[in-house]
Write a protein that holds these residues in place. Structure first.
Motif, mmCIF file in Angstrom:
data_model
loop_
_atom_site.group_PDB
_atom_site.id
_atom_site.type_symbol
_atom_site.label_atom_id
_atom_site.label_comp_id
_atom_site.label_asym_id
_atom_site.label_seq_id
_atom_site.Cartn_x
_atom_site.Cartn_y
_atom_site.Cartn_z
ATOM 1 N N ALA A 57 0.829 -1.207 0.000
ATOM 2 C CA ALA A 57 0.000 0.000 0.000
ATOM 3 C C ALA A 57 0.867 1.263 0.000
ATOM 4 O O ALA A 57 0.569 2.234 -0.711
ATOM 5 N N ALA A 111 0.821 3.924 -3.265
ATOM 6 C CA ALA A 111 0.412 5.320 -3.094
ATOM 7 C C ALA A 111 1.491 6.304 -3.539
ATOM 8 O O ALA A 111 1.191 7.451 -3.885
ATOM 9 N N ASP A 163 -0.499 6.184 -10.287
ATOM 10 C CA ASP A 163 -1.804 6.841 -10.229
ATOM 11 C C ASP A 163 -1.567 8.297 -9.854
ATOM 12 O O ASP A 163 -1.250 8.610 -8.704
ATOM 13 N N LYS A 183 -5.977 1.143 4.530
ATOM 14 C CA LYS A 183 -7.162 2.008 4.390
ATOM 15 C C LYS A 183 -6.771 3.458 4.096
ATOM 16 O O LYS A 183 -7.532 4.211 3.498
ATOM 17 N N THR A 192 -5.935 4.751 -0.056
ATOM 18 C CA THR A 192 -6.825 5.080 -1.168
ATOM 19 C C THR A 192 -6.575 6.534 -1.536
ATOM 20 O O THR A 192 -6.073 7.310 -0.708
ATOM 21 N N ASP A 230 -8.551 9.081 -1.964
ATOM 22 C CA ASP A 230 -9.284 10.045 -1.145
ATOM 23 C C ASP A 230 -8.698 10.166 0.251
ATOM 24 O O ASP A 230 -8.494 11.267 0.764
ATOM 25 N N ASN A 231 -8.391 9.039 0.877
ATOM 26 C CA ASN A 231 -7.830 9.080 2.232
ATOM 27 C C ASN A 231 -6.403 9.610 2.239
ATOM 28 O O ASN A 231 -6.009 10.355 3.137
#
Length: 560
Positions: free
Chosen positions: A147, A151, A156, A204, A207, A209-210
């Motif tokens: 993760a 990120a 992305d 979590k 993501t 948005d987070n």
């Protein structure tokens, strides 16, 4: 990790005193507060009362100035040094560094680390502590490593990541022998890989948005881990209290409470004098004078991984001309600037020669002096040759345009004003008029992100010792973090080629060579670095001038 955290000078000064020393007549030597002789390197000394865990008493409170920033995620492009420091008190700290930069693995998170190279590609196998869990009960396993990589790797673009450097060289993160083992595979070799996983993102939190929004003025302690967790997070006052974490499996924290109080630097000095704080930065000579000799306290001073540069906006109309940028740099006596900044501080160091490495680090080279000599007379010749002719009032003109350059000054700091005045005085004799434009500290991000400046003085604080990793972040023309906008695709290619060199020593040699070329864009001028100086209550352990060392929260406390 945002390992080179940009801050305006006024804000950095509130965190750390920096100083330089001993003026030379040419302006090419060191600068500062006098004395004879100039050392060959800045201070690499640490001063933080290193104390073994077993010699620290249980209990007590540790209170300093500090607060959360707008963005509390240190991986985010808007994360700051303050955010990173607060984060470390309630999130995982698996990898840290010694004061001089040696890698340290925390056994409470990592039970084994193996690095190998096969067929030119590097593999890192991290075996995680079987007990390690996030506060919400989610295991800290290979998915947290994946993760964190996803990120930050740039695949992305919606993730507002601080830097993709290094993460973009990872081709995959996979499950090892079980969930508690992560296998990280690189394209080629990446010697500074430990800087990528200084902490873990909860899956979590990874993501889009987070990652971008969840930590805006919020803590999310349930996604954290460690010996402490959030006790009180006051969004109104900005004060924060951390308390022992009942869900922690590792070495117990020594303190009952860790408290951050939101105060301005002047108020902080007074609060320390009144016994309300345990530790405070000496932000200038005046505050150092007030703090010296206070009963029950001591001054701790050592090296500093700060680098302050004058940035030239190559996209502005007047500074798009490289000849003008070069002439301005030749006109600036860096010795005098450093002397103004740190008058009254007893410290000496040579002028900085790099924007990515410090003079106390192995492999450092004075790349600035290799491409630039202080010389106002040469600056006049360069401007003459570029067609800028002296006007009636001494300000040069070309094509009906006057040679006026803006200097953006944030805040109302006396040293900032004095520095701006000195720069104006240096540029006037060569025919450049410096127009000082005032702004607020709160404007910093907007000014940087939208390049609303001609000249702007700001600093970086390195959070890890791998400065060579940040060559592209500093100089690549296609990176937002290169606030000058200078460079070219051809130079970018040379910069990125340095990341493919397996041996760190050879990589540093290549980085020095390429930085010399980047500095010939005359868009960034390193000005000063200096020490970190603090006043501390006696008996406070593992706190002070630590250079690259960030003491684990459980090791901070009061001597028995």
């Amino acid at each position: 990790m945002r390992a080179r955290l940009a801050l305006p000078v006024a804000l950095i000064a509130a965190i750390s005193v920096s100083a330089t020393a001993c003026q030379s007549s040419s302006g090419d030597g060191a600068a500062g507060s006098g004395g004879k002789g100039t050392p060959s390197a800045a201070s690499g000394a640490a001063d933080y009362n290193p104390t073994p865990y077993e010699k620290i008493k249980d209990g007590g409170t540790y209170t300093t100035v500090g607060t959360f920033d707008e963005q509390g995620n240190p991986f985010n492009v808007n994360g700051t040094l303050t955010a990173t420091r607060v984060w470390a008190w309630y999130n995982a700290n698996p990898i840290t560094f010694s004061p001089t930069g040696e890698v340290q693995y925390n056994p409470d998170y990592l039970s084994d680390v193996k690095v190998s190279v096969k067929g030119g590609s590097q593999k890192v196998v991290l075996t995680l502590n079987k007990k390690a869990v996030f506060n919400d009960g989610t295991p800290i396993d290979w998915t947290a490593i994946k993760a964190t990589w996803k990120a930050n790797n740039g695949s992305d673009k919606d993730f507002a990541a601080s830097t993709t450097d290094g993460y973009d060289q990872i081709t995959d993160v996979t499950r090892g022998k079980d969930d508690k083992q992560a296998v990280i595979t690189f394209k080629g070799v990446y010697p500074s890989w430990p800087s990528l996983f200084f902490t873990f993102l909860h899956p979590k939190a990874a993501t889009v948005d987070n990652f971008n929004k969840a930590y805006v003025k919020k803590a999310h302690p349930e996604w954290g881990a460690g010996p402490y967790t959030v006790g009180k997070w006051d969004t109104h006052s900005g004060n924060i209290t951390f308390v022992r974490n009942p869900k922690w499996w590792g070495k117990k924290g020594k303190l009952d409470k860790r408290v951050y109080v939101n105060l301005e630097s002047t108020a902080a000095v007074n609060a320390f004098k009144n016994g309300q704080l345990d530790y405070v930065s000496a932000v200038d000579a005046e505050s150092l004078k007030q703090l010296k000799g206070l009963e029950g306290t001591e001054i701790r001073s050592g090296g500093s991984p700060f680098e302050y540069s004058l940035n030239f906006n190559t996209k502005s109309s007047v500074l798009g001309d490289k000849a003008v940028r070069k002439a301005i740099q030749e006109s600036i006596d860096r010795t005098q600037i450093a002397k103004i900044q740190f008058q009254g501080l007893d410290y000496k160091e040579p002028l900085p020669g790099s924007a990515v490495l410090y003079s106390f680090q192995k492999g450092y080279a004075d790349n600035v002096s290799a491409v630039l000599k202080y010389g106002p007379e040469q600056a006049k010749k360069d401007l003459d040759a570029a067609g800028w002719k002296p006007g009636g009032d001494g300000v040069r003109e070309k094509g009906g345009k006057r040679l006026e350059v803006g200097y953006t000054l944030l805040g109302d700091d006396a040293l900032g004003k004095a520095t701006a005045g000195a720069l104006a005085a240096m540029l006037k004799p060569v025919g450049v008029r410096l127009v000082i434009k005032k702004g607020d500290d709160a404007d910093f991000s907007n000014i940087i992100n939208e390049r609303k400046f001609d000249l702007f003085l700001s600093g970086n604080r390195s959070m890890d010792p791998f400065g060579v990793r940040y060559l592209c972040e500093t100089y690549c023309s296609d990176r937002e973090s290169n606030i000058t906008g200078a460079g070219s695709p051809a130079l970018d290619k040379k910069i990125r080629a340095t990341t493919e060199i397996a041996d760190l020593g050879q990589q540093t040699v290549a980085v020095n060579r390429v930085e010399k070329e980047a500095l010939q864009e005359y868009a960034k001028l390193p000005l000063f670095s200096g020490p970190s100086t603090y006043s501390v209550k006696k008996g406070l352990a593992n706190v002070g001038a630590t250079i690259f060392y960030n003491p684990l929260p459980e090791t901070v406390g009061w001597e028995k």
